[in-house]
Design a protein around this motif. Structure first.
Motif, PDB file in Angstrom:
ATOM      1  N   ASP A  74     -27.662  14.290 -21.422  1.00  0.00           N
ATOM      2  CA  ASP A  74     -27.896  15.331 -20.413  1.00  0.00           C
ATOM      3  C   ASP A  74     -27.562  16.704 -20.980  1.00  0.00           C
ATOM      4  O   ASP A  74     -26.663  16.843 -21.824  1.00  0.00           O
ATOM      5  CB  ASP A  74     -27.017  15.098 -19.191  1.00  0.00           C
ATOM      6  CG  ASP A  74     -27.427  13.882 -18.389  1.00  0.00           C
ATOM      7  OD1 ASP A  74     -28.271  13.107 -18.868  1.00  0.00           O
ATOM      8  OD2 ASP A  74     -26.889  13.711 -17.286  1.00  0.00           O
ATOM      9  N   ASN A  87     -31.054  18.696 -16.994  1.00  0.00           N
ATOM     10  CA  ASN A  87     -32.021  17.774 -17.582  1.00  0.00           C
ATOM     11  C   ASN A  87     -31.335  16.453 -17.929  1.00  0.00           C
ATOM     12  O   ASN A  87     -30.655  16.354 -18.947  1.00  0.00           O
ATOM     13  CB  ASN A  87     -32.630  18.381 -18.846  1.00  0.00           C
ATOM     14  CG  ASN A  87     -33.395  19.635 -18.551  1.00  0.00           C
ATOM     15  OD1 ASN A  87     -34.420  19.603 -17.899  1.00  0.00           O
ATOM     16  ND2 ASN A  87     -32.895  20.762 -19.029  1.00  0.00           N
ATOM     17  N   LEU A 104     -37.602  14.720 -15.484  1.00  0.00           N
ATOM     18  CA  LEU A 104     -38.075  16.094 -15.283  1.00  0.00           C
ATOM     19  C   LEU A 104     -38.187  16.354 -13.791  1.00  0.00           C
ATOM     20  O   LEU A 104     -38.818  15.584 -13.067  1.00  0.00           O
ATOM     21  CB  LEU A 104     -39.446  16.272 -15.947  1.00  0.00           C
ATOM     22  CG  LEU A 104     -40.095  17.649 -15.814  1.00  0.00           C
ATOM     23  CD1 LEU A 104     -39.290  18.704 -16.562  1.00  0.00           C
ATOM     24  CD2 LEU A 104     -41.531  17.597 -16.348  1.00  0.00           C
TER      25      LEU A 104
END
Length: 136
Positions: A74, A87, A104
């Motif tokens: 991440d 993310n 996403l």
């Protein structure tokens, strides 16, 4: 690639290398320009452990999850606008290979076309990661 009604896509790719090998490569921020053109063309480490990258969106700051034994890659990207995007990325063992999955999320105000372009960029980056890590 799957899409939820909330504007989330899970983009994954199988890589014929162990999860440990792929994680070791991908978790090194200095490798980002080699495989993540959608995020950075260059990257430099700051004195505070944060990384600054030249991206297609302009200069961004990237904060990575600490190295871990769970395959969690991440990272938070702070855009030139000041907006921070989380993310989630996972490297998941799959036999002798692994699956890399990038989640996403569609940001508020993002058009369907912009979201599609982001998904295409992530897919291209994962394909590059596969090519680089499968080299013998």
């Amino acid at each position: 690639m799957t899409t939820s009604e909330t504007g989330t896509r899970h983009i994954g790719i199988h890589i014929d290398r162990s999860a440990d090998e792929v994680y070791a490569y991908a978790s090194d921020p200095s490798h980002l320009p080699e495989w993540a053109a959608g995020l950075s063309s260059s990257v430099e480490e700051g004195s505070d452990g944060r990384w600054t990258a030249d991206s297609p969106m302009g200069r961004v700051v990237v904060d990575f999850a600490p190295r871990n034994d769970f395959g969690v890659l991440d990272h938070h990207v702070t855009l030139p606008t000041g907006e921070t995007v989380h993310n989630p990325v996972r490297v998941i063992a799959d036999g002798t290979g692994c699956e890399v999955v990038f989640t996403l999320r569609r940001r508020p105000g993002m058009s369907a076309e912009e979201f599609r372009r982001d998904a295409d960029a992530v897919s291209a980056d994962l394909t590059t990661l596969k090519r680089l890590t499968e080299r013998t």
